[in-house]
Enzyme design. Structure first.
Site, PDB file in Angstrom:
ATOM      1  N   ASP A 164     113.701  41.563 -36.619  1.00 16.96           N
ATOM      2  CA  ASP A 164     114.591  41.052 -37.650  1.00 16.96           C
ATOM      3  C   ASP A 164     113.991  41.302 -39.035  1.00 16.96           C
ATOM      4  O   ASP A 164     112.763  41.416 -39.174  1.00 16.96           O
ATOM      5  CB  ASP A 164     114.799  39.549 -37.477  1.00 16.96           C
ATOM      6  N   ASP A 218     116.807  30.203 -37.564  1.00 15.86           N
ATOM      7  CA  ASP A 218     115.618  30.468 -38.385  1.00 15.86           C
ATOM      8  C   ASP A 218     115.907  29.980 -39.799  1.00 15.86           C
ATOM      9  O   ASP A 218     117.025  29.565 -40.122  1.00 15.86           O
ATOM     10  CB  ASP A 218     115.209  31.950 -38.355  1.00 15.86           C
ATOM     11  N   ARG A 267     113.563  33.014 -32.087  1.00 15.26           N
ATOM     12  CA  ARG A 267     114.384  32.012 -32.784  1.00 15.26           C
ATOM     13  C   ARG A 267     114.942  30.988 -31.798  1.00 15.26           C
ATOM     14  O   ARG A 267     114.924  29.787 -32.042  1.00 15.26           O
ATOM     15  CB  ARG A 267     115.549  32.698 -33.504  1.00 15.26           C
TER      16      ARG A 267
END
Length: 295
Positions: free
Chosen positions: A39, A81, A173
């Site tokens: 990410d 997150d 996450r």
């Protein structure tokens, strides 16, 4: 011609495809692929395969990964997150022993429900595209494996640093979110650094700045056979090398069953092969095929 692997220490704010695009320009190589998406908020190990080495991505992407994960308790967000919208905040009063007890159910084979903010497709639509429109759809739990999870450090009263070694497809996450659920106070991921992927670690990585500033960027590339270094090597005589280059199966009763790195003349890496029943089969070739003769 750029053929090989480069392990990038991905900076925060970049997508994995951003990194590939930058390297495509630096090395002037169209064939670029990576082993395991990170990410944008994540940093760390991103193995990138260039040229003929892209044929190894399918093997590398299946491998174990290791992360240092920041777990912030008392916060629940829509993305799981800290880049997302805060949905709820709760008081935190968690001891080290309570956290350790909460981690136990996550060790070994578990199931995760993929987050809505992910690239998984359902009915042809990526989940994050639906999530951005305010839609939520049912997701089936997916099996993953947490090989190890430990508390590295307590960073503050509500924030911990975890080290996690896991299988492909594990969402850090979601792990943070689920740990917070077990503790009853909620949790979200506040930082993520990948420390190992495809067998490569941070000590083998370079930054994009180092690649850009290198006088000879090609010298930073690792040979593709580096990824298969745990397989034994076999060197072929010229006649058998020609057979492998022509896609033929070799009769090799001297080899025990298993996978091999196969080399030709001058130790040129030819292929990943498998021996079984006295024969040697090509699993994936890595030599450059001869150019087609122009008519």
């Amino acid at each position: 011609m750029a053929n090989g692997i480069i392990v990038i220490n991905k900076p925060q704010g970049w997508t994995s495809m951003d990194v590939c695009a930058k390297l495509r320009g630096i090395f002037r190589e169209k064939r670029v692929g990576h082993a395991g998406t990170l990410d944008p908020m994540a940093t760390g190990v991103l193995p990138v395969f260039l040229g003929r080495a892209t044929r190894a991505v399918e093997f590398a992407s299946e491998s174990e990964k290791e992360y240092l994960v920041g777990l912030k308790l008392g916060v629940i967000t829509n993305t799981q997150d800290t880049t997302g919208e805060v949905l709820e905040e709760r008081p935190v009063d968690v001891t080290a022993d309570q956290l350790e007890a909460a981690l136990e159910p996550f060790r070994g084979a578990i199931e995760q429900i993929p987050p809505m903010y992910s690239a998984i497709k359902i009915n042809g639509k990526k989940l994050y595209e639906l999530a951005r429109k305010g839609r939520e759809v049912e997701r089936k739990p997916r099996p993953v494996t947490i090989h190890a999870i430990t508390v590295e450090e307590r960073l503050s009263a509500d924030t911990f640093l975890l080290r996690v070694r896991c299988s492909k497809g594990t969402y850090m996450r979601t792990l943070c979110h689920d740990i917070g659920t077990v503790l009853g106070c909620g949790g979200t991921m506040c930082s993520l650094q990948r420390t190992m992927a495809a067998g490569f670690n941070l000590s083998q990585s370079v930054t994009l700045e180092q690649v850009q500033q290198a006088e000879a960027p090609l010298s930073l590339l690792l040979p593709v056979e580096t990824y298969f270094s745990d397989r034994p090597a076999v060197s072929l005589p010229p006649a058998q090398e020609r057979m492998v280059r022509n896609g033929m199966t070799l009769v090799r009763p001297d080899l025990t069953a298993g996978a091999y790195r196969v080399y030709g003349e001058n130790q040129v890496f030819l292929a990943l092969c498998e021996a079984r029943d006295g024969k040697l089969f090509t699993v994936k070739s890595f030599f450059e095929p001869p150019e087609q003769t122009k008519k």
